[in-house]
Design a protein around this motif. Structure first.
Motif, short mmCIF file in Angstrom:
data_model
loop_
_atom_site.label_atom_id
_atom_site.label_comp_id
_atom_site.label_asym_id
_atom_site.label_seq_id
_atom_site.Cartn_x
_atom_site.Cartn_y
_atom_site.Cartn_z
N ALA A 182 60.07 18.31 -57.74
CA ALA A 182 60.17 17.12 -56.81
C ALA A 182 60.33 17.67 -55.39
O ALA A 182 61.56 18.35 -55.02
N PRO A 183 59.28 17.66 -54.34
CA PRO A 183 59.49 18.36 -53.22
C PRO A 183 60.29 18.00 -51.98
O PRO A 183 60.26 16.44 -51.69
N GLY A 184 60.98 18.33 -51.29
CA GLY A 184 61.42 17.93 -50.11
C GLY A 184 62.84 17.10 -49.98
O GLY A 184 63.57 17.30 -50.89
N ASP A 185 62.85 16.26 -49.12
CA ASP A 185 63.85 15.53 -48.95
C ASP A 185 63.68 13.96 -49.70
O ASP A 185 62.70 13.42 -49.25
N PRO A 186 64.36 13.64 -50.77
CA PRO A 186 64.39 12.44 -51.40
C PRO A 186 64.65 10.95 -50.63
O PRO A 186 64.00 10.16 -50.67
N TRP A 245 64.53 18.73 -57.83
CA TRP A 245 64.33 18.62 -56.35
C TRP A 245 64.54 20.22 -55.65
O TRP A 245 65.56 20.77 -55.92
N VAL A 246 63.49 20.24 -54.90
CA VAL A 246 63.47 21.61 -54.16
C VAL A 246 63.27 21.50 -52.56
O VAL A 246 62.41 20.86 -52.27
N LEU A 345 63.28 28.73 -58.66
CA LEU A 345 63.99 27.66 -57.57
C LEU A 345 64.79 26.49 -58.23
O LEU A 345 65.62 26.12 -57.39
N GLY A 346 64.35 26.04 -59.32
CA GLY A 346 64.82 24.71 -59.55
C GLY A 346 66.18 24.86 -60.19
O GLY A 346 66.56 25.94 -60.91
#
Length: 346
Positions: A182-186, A245-246, A345-346
């Motif tokens: 899940a990329p970026g800012d939620p 989220w990353v 990264l996760g």
């Protein structure tokens, strides 16, 4: 009304046809019959909009109250159809895009924001570029005039029968289960519009005889990226589906696993100057004129139901999609690359 759809068999054109038929209008569709079947109830005319002969055959002995052009990708296409139809129809709706505005994504745009430069008489077969939609608008306006032309500057369309593959990719990725990148800012807000809501608004404006331009997308702040992904997870996810989220910086770091925004993770727009206002289009004029946007959960459920019954992707018209913004067709990150990133990264 008698309405001619240039297109009418796939995604937006199909949504227009379905809505117009439901309202009791008489619908003629003009397309090659390659990208989807016409809906029962339409008067389907086969032909290539790039062919003056085919268009002449279309208009021979026919006239309409209005034309809806959902398929023009080149100014030469729009000019040819508008020239042949100007004495056969009273009104012309051309579907353009917010992308046609010069400042889109880097500034908030309104209907008065400048368009990208592209003349109405641009030669045919240009490589895809955002400016071509601006040229299509100018071509239609040259032949129909401002009083008879409605320009709908579309936002990002989603929903059943989507051909761009963005929402379908996320739904199908959730269905595979496991940890999902899940990329970026939620909390970053999004502006997507259900194709059916777009078509309903366009027909409302058409039947009212409206002219001018409307930025036609959902209002800012209606949906966040976190809500988008969580809704997709709830609608289609396997029992073990989990969002991981990353942040933007980690995904954009240089290296073999650098992630391409928007394409590899559809609708991911990182926090960079060139993307600062991608989801900040001012659609207040359209909302004041009656645009209504359904909850995203309804769009996601209906799209997932369509995906479950659709079967394998029909890519039979790949040649016909060359030069279109959806030409890549299949989007999304490779599973092996996603797993490498999650492990690191996760």
């Amino acid at each position: 009304m008698k309405i001619l759809l240039l297109g009418g068999s796939s995604f937006l054109g199909r949504a227009y046809a379905a809505e117009a038929l439901a309202r009791g209008h008489h619908v003629t569709t003009f397309n090659r019959g390659r990208s989807g079947g016409d809906l029962p109830g339409v008067d389907a005319v086969r032909g290539d909009r790039d062919s003056a002969e085919d268009l002449a055959r279309l208009v021979d002995g026919r006239s309409w109250d209005a034309v809806v052009d959902t398929s023009a990708q080149q100014p030469a296409q729009a000019a040819l159809s508008a020239r042949l139809l100007r004495d056969r129809a009273a009104h012309y709706t051309v579907v353009s895009s917010v992308h046609a505005h010069a400042d889109w994504a880097v500034q908030v745009i309104t209907e008065d924001s400048p368009l990208l430069p592209c003349p109405a008489d641009t030669p045919p077969d240009q490589p895809f570029g955002r400016e071509l939609k601006a040229g299509c608008e100018r071509a239609v306006l040259r032949h129909f005039g401002a009083e008879r032309t409605l320009v709908l500057s579309s936002g990002l369309l989603v929903g059943p029968y989507e051909i761009g593959g963005r929402l379908p990719w996320w739904l199908e990725r959730m269905a595979r289960g496991g940890r999902v990148l899940a990329p970026g800012d939620p909390g970053r807000t999004m502006q997507v519009i259900d194709v059916r809501d777009f078509a309903a608004f366009g027909l409302d404006r058409l039947t009212a005889g409206a002219a001018g331009r409307f930025l036609t997308t959902a209002p800012p702040g209606l949906l966040t990226f976190g809500q988008w992904l969580e809704t997709c997870r709830q609608v289609a996810g396997a029992p073990d589906t989990e969002l991981a989220w990353v942040d933007d910086a980690a995904l954009l770091a240089e290296g073999p696993d650098q992630v391409a925004p928007w394409l590899e993770l559809p609708f991911w727009a990182p926090d960079l100057p060139d993307w600062a206002h991608v989801w900040q289009v001012d659609s207040s004029r359209a909302r004041a004129a009656g645009l209504r946007c359904r909850p995203f959960a309804e769009t996601a459920r209906d799209t997932w139901e369509w995906l479950r019954t659709r079967g394998p992707v029909d890519d039979t018209d790949a040649e016909g999609r060359k030069g279109r913004p959806d030409a890549a067709f299949r989007q999304g990150i490779e599973p092996a690359k996603e797993q490498r990133l999650l492990a690191a990264l996760g």
